[in-house]
Design a protein around this motif. Structure first.
Motif, PDB file in Angstrom:
ATOM      1  N   GLU A 103       0.922  -1.252   0.019  1.00  0.00           N
ATOM      2  CA  GLU A 103      -0.041   0.014  -0.127  1.00  0.00           C
ATOM      3  C   GLU A 103       0.857   1.274  -0.062  1.00  0.00           C
ATOM      4  O   GLU A 103       0.616   2.273  -0.717  1.00  0.00           O
ATOM      5  N   TYR A 104       1.781   1.246   0.796  1.00  0.00           N
ATOM      6  CA  TYR A 104       2.776   2.432   0.792  1.00  0.00           C
ATOM      7  C   TYR A 104       3.746   2.652  -0.272  1.00  0.00           C
ATOM      8  O   TYR A 104       4.146   3.604  -0.911  1.00  0.00           O
ATOM      9  N   ILE A 105       3.974   1.362  -1.008  1.00  0.00           N
ATOM     10  CA  ILE A 105       4.818   1.781  -2.333  1.00  0.00           C
ATOM     11  C   ILE A 105       4.078   2.214  -3.333  1.00  0.00           C
ATOM     12  O   ILE A 105       4.393   3.187  -3.919  1.00  0.00           O
ATOM     13  N   HIS A 106       2.593   1.948  -3.335  1.00  0.00           N
ATOM     14  CA  HIS A 106       1.968   2.473  -4.385  1.00  0.00           C
ATOM     15  C   HIS A 106       1.262   3.975  -4.174  1.00  0.00           C
ATOM     16  O   HIS A 106       1.555   4.675  -4.896  1.00  0.00           O
ATOM     17  N   LYS A 107       1.469   4.062  -2.862  1.00  0.00           N
ATOM     18  CA  LYS A 107       0.994   5.406  -2.391  1.00  0.00           C
ATOM     19  C   LYS A 107       2.175   6.389  -2.740  1.00  0.00           C
ATOM     20  O   LYS A 107       1.820   7.764  -3.153  1.00  0.00           O
ATOM     21  N   GLY A 108       3.253   5.879  -2.390  1.00  0.00           N
ATOM     22  CA  GLY A 108       4.468   6.824  -2.590  1.00  0.00           C
ATOM     23  C   GLY A 108       4.767   6.869  -4.034  1.00  0.00           C
ATOM     24  O   GLY A 108       5.033   7.990  -4.494  1.00  0.00           O
ATOM     25  N   PHE A 109       4.351   5.934  -4.889  1.00  0.00           N
ATOM     26  CA  PHE A 109       4.504   6.365  -6.340  1.00  0.00           C
ATOM     27  C   PHE A 109       3.563   7.203  -7.073  1.00  0.00           C
ATOM     28  O   PHE A 109       3.880   7.751  -7.729  1.00  0.00           O
ATOM     29  N   GLU A 110       2.308   7.088  -6.444  1.00  0.00           N
ATOM     30  CA  GLU A 110       1.217   8.073  -6.741  1.00  0.00           C
ATOM     31  C   GLU A 110       1.676   9.470  -6.531  1.00  0.00           C
ATOM     32  O   GLU A 110       1.427  10.529  -7.244  1.00  0.00           O
ATOM     33  N   LEU A 111       2.475   9.724  -5.256  1.00  0.00           N
ATOM     34  CA  LEU A 111       2.774  10.948  -5.004  1.00  0.00           C
ATOM     35  C   LEU A 111       4.070  11.477  -5.518  1.00  0.00           C
ATOM     36  O   LEU A 111       4.393  12.697  -5.885  1.00  0.00           O
ATOM     37  N   PHE A 112       4.848  10.565  -6.017  1.00  0.00           N
ATOM     38  CA  PHE A 112       6.302  10.950  -6.398  1.00  0.00           C
ATOM     39  C   PHE A 112       6.408   9.869  -7.928  1.00  0.00           C
ATOM     40  O   PHE A 112       7.251   8.927  -7.690  1.00  0.00           O
ATOM     41  N   PRO A 113       5.596  10.026  -8.825  1.00  0.00           N
ATOM     42  CA  PRO A 113       5.820   8.955  -9.941  1.00  0.00           C
ATOM     43  C   PRO A 113       7.133   9.218 -10.633  1.00  0.00           C
ATOM     44  O   PRO A 113       7.560   8.165 -11.260  1.00  0.00           O
ATOM     45  N   ASN A 114       8.014  10.264 -10.350  1.00  0.00           N
ATOM     46  CA  ASN A 114       9.236  10.473 -11.263  1.00  0.00           C
ATOM     47  C   ASN A 114      10.314   9.969 -10.139  1.00  0.00           C
ATOM     48  O   ASN A 114      11.552  10.585 -10.584  1.00  0.00           O
ATOM     49  N   ASP A 115      10.014   9.635  -8.989  1.00  0.00           N
ATOM     50  CA  ASP A 115      11.364   9.143  -7.938  1.00  0.00           C
ATOM     51  C   ASP A 115      11.907   7.992  -8.209  1.00  0.00           C
ATOM     52  O   ASP A 115      11.053   6.819  -8.100  1.00  0.00           O
ATOM     53  N   SER A 116      13.225   7.813  -8.361  1.00  0.00           N
ATOM     54  CA  SER A 116      13.879   6.542  -8.474  1.00  0.00           C
ATOM     55  C   SER A 116      13.765   5.582  -7.461  1.00  0.00           C
ATOM     56  O   SER A 116      13.713   4.374  -7.408  1.00  0.00           O
ATOM     57  N   ASP A 117      13.662   6.322  -6.303  1.00  0.00           N
ATOM     58  CA  ASP A 117      13.665   5.246  -4.917  1.00  0.00           C
ATOM     59  C   ASP A 117      12.228   4.651  -4.924  1.00  0.00           C
ATOM     60  O   ASP A 117      12.316   3.348  -4.826  1.00  0.00           O
ATOM     61  N   MET A 118      11.177   5.305  -5.449  1.00  0.00           N
ATOM     62  CA  MET A 118       9.980   4.605  -5.432  1.00  0.00           C
ATOM     63  C   MET A 118       9.833   3.554  -6.594  1.00  0.00           C
ATOM     64  O   MET A 118       9.350   2.484  -6.488  1.00  0.00           O
ATOM     65  N   LEU A 119      10.592   3.851  -7.645  1.00  0.00           N
ATOM     66  CA  LEU A 119      10.518   2.817  -8.803  1.00  0.00           C
ATOM     67  C   LEU A 119      11.474   1.856  -8.249  1.00  0.00           C
ATOM     68  O   LEU A 119      10.965   0.419  -8.567  1.00  0.00           O
ATOM     69  N   VAL A 120      12.518   1.889  -7.645  1.00  0.00           N
ATOM     70  CA  VAL A 120      13.301   0.842  -7.377  1.00  0.00           C
ATOM     71  C   VAL A 120      12.501  -0.275  -6.568  1.00  0.00           C
ATOM     72  O   VAL A 120      12.276  -1.537  -6.658  1.00  0.00           O
ATOM     73  N   GLU A 121      11.580   0.507  -5.524  1.00  0.00           N
ATOM     74  CA  GLU A 121      10.776  -0.450  -4.632  1.00  0.00           C
ATOM     75  C   GLU A 121       9.790  -1.137  -5.351  1.00  0.00           C
ATOM     76  O   GLU A 121       9.672  -2.453  -5.203  1.00  0.00           O
ATOM     77  N   LEU A 122       9.231  -0.410  -6.431  1.00  0.00           N
ATOM     78  CA  LEU A 122       8.188  -1.143  -7.350  1.00  0.00           C
ATOM     79  C   LEU A 122       8.752  -2.352  -7.980  1.00  0.00           C
ATOM     80  O   LEU A 122       8.253  -3.498  -8.372  1.00  0.00           O
ATOM     81  N   ILE A 123      10.123  -1.921  -8.658  1.00  0.00           N
ATOM     82  CA  ILE A 123      10.525  -3.063  -9.465  1.00  0.00           C
ATOM     83  C   ILE A 123      10.787  -4.169  -8.627  1.00  0.00           C
ATOM     84  O   ILE A 123      10.680  -5.226  -9.222  1.00  0.00           O
ATOM     85  N   ASN A 124      11.530  -4.007  -7.483  1.00  0.00           N
ATOM     86  CA  ASN A 124      11.968  -5.103  -6.513  1.00  0.00           C
ATOM     87  C   ASN A 124      10.803  -6.096  -6.219  1.00  0.00           C
ATOM     88  O   ASN A 124      10.632  -7.267  -6.219  1.00  0.00           O
ATOM     89  N   TYR A 125       9.370  -5.079  -5.853  1.00  0.00           N
ATOM     90  CA  TYR A 125       8.335  -5.903  -5.492  1.00  0.00           C
ATOM     91  C   TYR A 125       7.803  -6.656  -6.541  1.00  0.00           C
ATOM     92  O   TYR A 125       7.648  -8.095  -6.373  1.00  0.00           O
ATOM     93  N   TYR A 126       7.810  -6.379  -7.582  1.00  0.00           N
ATOM     94  CA  TYR A 126       7.314  -7.111  -8.791  1.00  0.00           C
ATOM     95  C   TYR A 126       8.111  -8.306  -9.497  1.00  0.00           C
ATOM     96  O   TYR A 126       7.797  -9.233  -9.897  1.00  0.00           O
TER      97      TYR A 126
END
Length: 389
Positions: free
Chosen positions: A214-237
């Motif tokens: 939930e927090y991964i996606h919430k963070g991505f929604e707020l910061f769609p261009n941030d590499s930290d969030m992208l890395v977390e999403l990439i690792n998760y999937y």
């Protein structure tokens, strides 16, 4: 006569109290003159006496002496006590506890104000020395001081300390406290995408997978261009069984930062996992091109090449015709020779890496009868591996 004795007893009693309180005064004087060793000796002796045990000023002076020991740049004084700041803090609290007339409020507030940077410096030193539990303790002391009634007229929300307490807790694997401080940081809008990324990590480490996502996606929604969030999403999937989603986010990450070698290496690993070896090779090569010092893409590239030859070798072993078998085996040996530089390349950036050495040893063993050089190399690598046992 009894009256005289009573007066004498009173005089002796007052003298005793005065003698012990004079130790406190002496400690204060030594402190003013910078003689911290003498000050410590005097206050330690004076405060132990029953006549001073309920004397608020004695604890104020004790706090000042031990805080002075912490703040001193001189090793001779700094080494007088292992945890002087903790002792000083406890002494100030005791001074407030015993204070019935409110005389300690102002001087203790002054000292506590100075303790905020002291504990902050202590936290940073502990963190840099990898004492993460110690850093967390010190950061929490800062927060504790700032929340005291002494400062209620000018309340402080030290968001940087809250966030750093979360980082220290995460490093100390105190996940409950890390979650607490990262959530507070989010409440105060501090840390941006990094806070969401770190919080998702500690939630997952604390076996709260659902909230972590939930927090991964919430963070991505707020910061769609941030590499930290992208890395977390990439690792998760990537590790969660949805490689196509991971690939989509990797493409976005590469578009944002096309010179990031780690993204190409990650995409290579993703293609590797999906069995798309040609694409994996291309990604690994691109990663090495951008960052020649990276070990993972070099090693994974070597494994792909080694697996190709190993598969071919198994196919050749199925050939029943002796002449065809011998001819095919020569090709396999030449392919093994071409694999060697890949592992040597990996060892150039990570000398002594055991897995690379073990695979090279197997290849050299297979080739030992082809060239004397490979027998020598086999013996060299075997000796190197044996020395690691």
């Amino acid at each position: 006569m009894r009256k005289i004795l009573f007066i004498l007893v009173m005089i002796l009693s007052v003298s005793s109290v005065f003698a012990q309180k004079s130790k406190v005064t002496g400690a204060q004087n030594y402190l003013i003159s910078g003689k911290l060793d003498k000050a410590k000796e005097a206050i330690d002796e004076g405060i132990q006496n029953e006549k001073c045990v309920d004397y608020p000023k004695a604890y104020l002076i004790k706090g000042k002496v031990y805080q002075g020991i912490f703040e001193s740049p001189l090793p001779a004084y700094k080494n007088l006590e292992r945890n002087p700041l903790d002792i000083a803090y406890a002494a100030y609290l005791k001074a407030l506890e015993l204070d019935q007339k409110g005389k300690m409020l102002k001087p203790v507030k002054i000292q506590m104000t100075n303790m905020i940077p002291d504990f902050t410096n202590e936290a940073v030193n502990c963190y840099n020395n990898k004492d993460y539990a110690g850093a967390l303790f010190a950061f929490e002391k800062v927060l504790e001081i700032e929340s005291m009634d002494l400062f209620k007229d000018n309340p402080v929300v030290d968001t940087a300390v809250i966030f750093n307490a979360g980082m220290a807790a995460q490093k100390a694997e105190n996940f409950e406290k890390a979650i607490k401080y990262y959530k507070q940081s989010i409440d105060y809008n501090y840390g941006g995408a990094k806070t969401y990324a770190y919080l998702s990590k500690v939630l997952k480490a604390n076996d709260n997978e659902k909230e972590a996502v939930e927090y991964i996606h919430k963070g991505f929604e707020l910061f769609p261009n941030d590499s930290d969030m992208l890395v977390e999403l990439i690792n998760y999937y990537m590790f969660g069984g949805e490689p196509q989603k991971a690939a989509d986010y990797l493409d976005k990450a590469i578009a944002l930062d096309p010179n990031n070698a780690s993204f190409y290496s990650a995409k290579g690993q993703l293609y590797d996992k999906m069995g798309e070896l040609e694409n994996a090779v291309a990604m690994y090569k691109k990663s090495i091109e951008l960052d020649p010092g990276k070990f993972i893409p070099r090693y994974n590239l070597a494994i792909i090449e080694a697996n190709k030859v190993s598969k071919h070798h198994k196919e050749v072993n199925e050939i029943m015709d002796a002449k065809k078998y011998n001819e095919a085996l020569k090709v396999v040996y030449s392919e093994y020779e071409k694999v060697i530089p890949y592992f040597e390349s990996a060892l150039e950036v990570n000398p002594g890496e055991k897995n690379s050495l073990m695979i090279l040893k197997e290849i050299y063993f297979k080739l030992r009868n082809q060239k004397e050089l490979y027998l020598e190399k086999y013996n060299e690598v075997k000796a190197q591996l044996d020395s690691m046992e």
